[in-house]
Design a protein around this motif. Sequence first.
Motif, mmCIF file in Angstrom:
data_model
loop_
_atom_site.group_PDB
_atom_site.id
_atom_site.type_symbol
_atom_site.label_atom_id
_atom_site.label_comp_id
_atom_site.label_asym_id
_atom_site.label_seq_id
_atom_site.Cartn_x
_atom_site.Cartn_y
_atom_site.Cartn_z
ATOM 1 N N TYR A 24 -29.408 14.890 67.746
ATOM 2 C CA TYR A 24 -29.845 15.224 69.106
ATOM 3 C C TYR A 24 -30.100 16.711 69.244
ATOM 4 O O TYR A 24 -29.306 17.544 68.837
ATOM 5 C CB TYR A 24 -28.806 14.795 70.142
ATOM 6 C CG TYR A 24 -29.198 15.185 71.545
ATOM 7 C CD1 TYR A 24 -30.134 14.443 72.254
ATOM 8 C CD2 TYR A 24 -28.659 16.324 72.149
ATOM 9 C CE1 TYR A 24 -30.524 14.812 73.520
ATOM 10 C CE2 TYR A 24 -29.037 16.702 73.429
ATOM 11 C CZ TYR A 24 -29.977 15.937 74.116
ATOM 12 O OH TYR A 24 -30.355 16.309 75.364
ATOM 13 N N GLU A 25 -31.265 17.023 69.854
ATOM 14 C CA GLU A 25 -31.626 18.378 70.232
ATOM 15 C C GLU A 25 -32.354 18.292 71.566
ATOM 16 O O GLU A 25 -32.970 17.278 71.904
ATOM 17 C CB GLU A 25 -32.543 19.030 69.179
ATOM 18 C CG GLU A 25 -31.895 19.210 67.824
ATOM 19 C CD GLU A 25 -32.874 19.747 66.793
ATOM 20 O OE1 GLU A 25 -34.042 19.994 67.185
ATOM 21 O OE2 GLU A 25 -32.498 19.904 65.636
ATOM 22 N N ASN A 47 -25.218 18.497 71.217
ATOM 23 C CA ASN A 47 -26.255 19.058 70.347
ATOM 24 C C ASN A 47 -25.843 19.011 68.884
ATOM 25 O O ASN A 47 -24.676 19.205 68.521
ATOM 26 C CB ASN A 47 -26.549 20.512 70.738
ATOM 27 C CG ASN A 47 -27.459 20.595 71.957
ATOM 28 O OD1 ASN A 47 -28.266 19.708 72.208
ATOM 29 N ND2 ASN A 47 -27.316 21.666 72.727
ATOM 30 N N PHE A 60 -30.695 9.758 64.480
ATOM 31 C CA PHE A 60 -31.354 11.014 64.820
ATOM 32 C C PHE A 60 -30.298 12.037 65.208
ATOM 33 O O PHE A 60 -29.207 11.706 65.666
ATOM 34 C CB PHE A 60 -32.368 10.825 65.954
ATOM 35 C CG PHE A 60 -31.756 10.455 67.281
ATOM 36 C CD1 PHE A 60 -31.415 11.428 68.208
ATOM 37 C CD2 PHE A 60 -31.493 9.134 67.596
ATOM 38 C CE1 PHE A 60 -30.849 11.086 69.427
ATOM 39 C CE2 PHE A 60 -30.927 8.782 68.805
ATOM 40 C CZ PHE A 60 -30.605 9.761 69.731
ATOM 41 N N LEU A 67 -35.897 16.398 72.376
ATOM 42 C CA LEU A 67 -36.201 15.506 71.260
ATOM 43 C C LEU A 67 -36.786 14.189 71.768
ATOM 44 O O LEU A 67 -36.333 13.635 72.764
ATOM 45 C CB LEU A 67 -34.928 15.229 70.460
ATOM 46 C CG LEU A 67 -35.040 14.153 69.384
ATOM 47 C CD1 LEU A 67 -35.846 14.674 68.196
ATOM 48 C CD2 LEU A 67 -33.659 13.711 68.928
ATOM 49 N N ASN A 68 -37.777 13.650 71.071
ATOM 50 C CA ASN A 68 -38.304 12.305 71.299
ATOM 51 C C ASN A 68 -38.186 11.523 70.009
ATOM 52 O O ASN A 68 -38.449 12.035 68.930
ATOM 53 C CB ASN A 68 -39.768 12.354 71.750
ATOM 54 C CG ASN A 68 -39.911 12.988 73.126
ATOM 55 O OD1 ASN A 68 -39.033 12.835 73.970
ATOM 56 N ND2 ASN A 68 -41.004 13.707 73.339
ATOM 57 N N LYS A 69 -37.805 10.256 70.114
ATOM 58 C CA LYS A 69 -37.565 9.443 68.919
ATOM 59 C C LYS A 69 -38.440 8.196 68.976
ATOM 60 O O LYS A 69 -38.485 7.511 70.004
ATOM 61 C CB LYS A 69 -36.078 9.058 68.851
ATOM 62 C CG LYS A 69 -35.708 8.201 67.655
ATOM 63 C CD LYS A 69 -35.890 8.954 66.350
ATOM 64 C CE LYS A 69 -35.482 8.093 65.154
ATOM 65 N NZ LYS A 69 -35.771 8.773 63.880
#
Length: 567
Positions: free
Chosen positions: A523-524, A505, A521, A527-529
Amino acid sequence: MYWFFVILAFLLASIKTQKPKKYQKVSVIIPAYNEEDTVAKVVEVIKKVSVVDEIIVVNDGSIDNTEEEAKKAGAIVINHETNKGKGQALYTGYQNAECDIIAFIDADIYNLTSSKVEAMIKPILEGKTDITKTKFSRASGRVTELTAKPLLNFFFPEISFEQPLSGQFAAKKEVLKRINFESDYGVDVGIVIDADVLGIPIMEVDIGAIEHDMSPLSDLNIMANEVVRTIIGRANKYGRVTMIDDIGYYIRMSIVGLSLIILGLFTLFFVKFVPLAVGVIITLIGVVLSVYYIIKVIVKSVDMFRKTPRGNLLRSFVKIHFPMIISIIVLLLMISTFIGAAHYEHGVLSIEPNSRNLIIYADDSPRDNTISVRGPYAIDTAIENESNQVRMPSDAMMTLGISVNDTIVVDNVEYLINETRPGESDTLRLPIQAQNFLDVDTGDVIQNSRLKEIFEGCAMTHGFEVNNTTIKEKFIITSRDKNASVFDVIIDNSSVFTSSGIFKNNSTYNIMAGGELISSFKYEDGLNKTFTDNGHEVKILFRDTNSTSIKVFTRENQDYFLNFDFH
């Protein structure tokens, strides 16, 4: 003109014609004791069967009008002055029948039909069998279920007829010469047992429902006694008592000995807290017991085979010996495993057994299979001219999450992953430099579970080829399975692959295309990227699942996470 007819006659005479099938006469024997109400009807039904040539009613000392009713119906009647029993009545009829095939039918059947009689005789006429016995639905069968079947299953386990005491059967007269007719109700089961042991073909034929008088309990008691006496007598005659009693005891003791050998060997190699001497003593005791009683089994079995007709004895013999056979197979497999793990070097014999790993995945992370058996793997050096390759078994690749043509970095040196050579399915070939760094030696045998420990900290590059796109993910092996995240990669609204691994995280991960950084990005959870490159829309969708992994994806300060190469 006459010469033409002469030649034609000679030609016709020279043509070989098939001989007509020999006609087989059929007799039906009906034992009857005080059956004046039904015997005539039974005879009349049988007279309608076209294949029957002779009907004989054996009047077994009846005190009613059985004889007169049978004669009026058109049967040949043979009288016994006194009641001698069903078996003796059948034997009398058999002795007086002038035929090739004999059918035995009870005189008290209310619903007998010509089709039921034909069903008994037809398989023998067609050459399918030598004896037929019937099965049918009825309300009785208490002696069969409570007496005959349990005893037959114990002494003659190969006999598995639904109704061994059916009462109605047919046979070739020539094979009946080999049968010992009991004088009483034991005749039915005696014929079945004799036919089985002597290897005479016998078929069970379904003739539908049968209706006849229910026997009173007192008669059933007599019948049960006679059936028991017949089965026990045949079991003793044909060596089945010896097989169950003497040989059975020897087999049980052999299994005890074999089990002690297996226990002793298991203790020697796998139970550390048990002293070596205890394991050796247990093994030696097992060897003595098993050898002694296996010899006894062989001697007794050979003696039994010599005294007993062959027939179907082998099937019962195998069933009785089956537990011992399985124990021997288990022991042989165990010994072969130890022999395969033996190494002799410099006058020292070393036995180092290594077990395979049963892999069962209980989570829902994506993988080809959820259960498999993997390893162990033998370490060997790289083949000449392959110093830049690691040849790895497919099971080991599955454990590490890689495949052929992926790469692995060991001690800052990159190696190409290749498959094992034919005949080396469990061989892991590593260059010497990689062996030194990973602290393994040629000849070592490692379990599948140790792979992640040996390759811990090594960087892996795993590639996917989908829809003219090459996608590579990069991760580092860890020795402990940890909670992982699953993600789907979607290109132009089409799902191309699913993978999983460990993310940290609030750590940053790089996405590259053609070797160029195009996105990063942090990360969490959840999450969507989404990003676009070279006209392609790429979505990375993360899902919360109950999964674990040994793949730790590389972060920004280490290398890229994913690299796309659009062709």
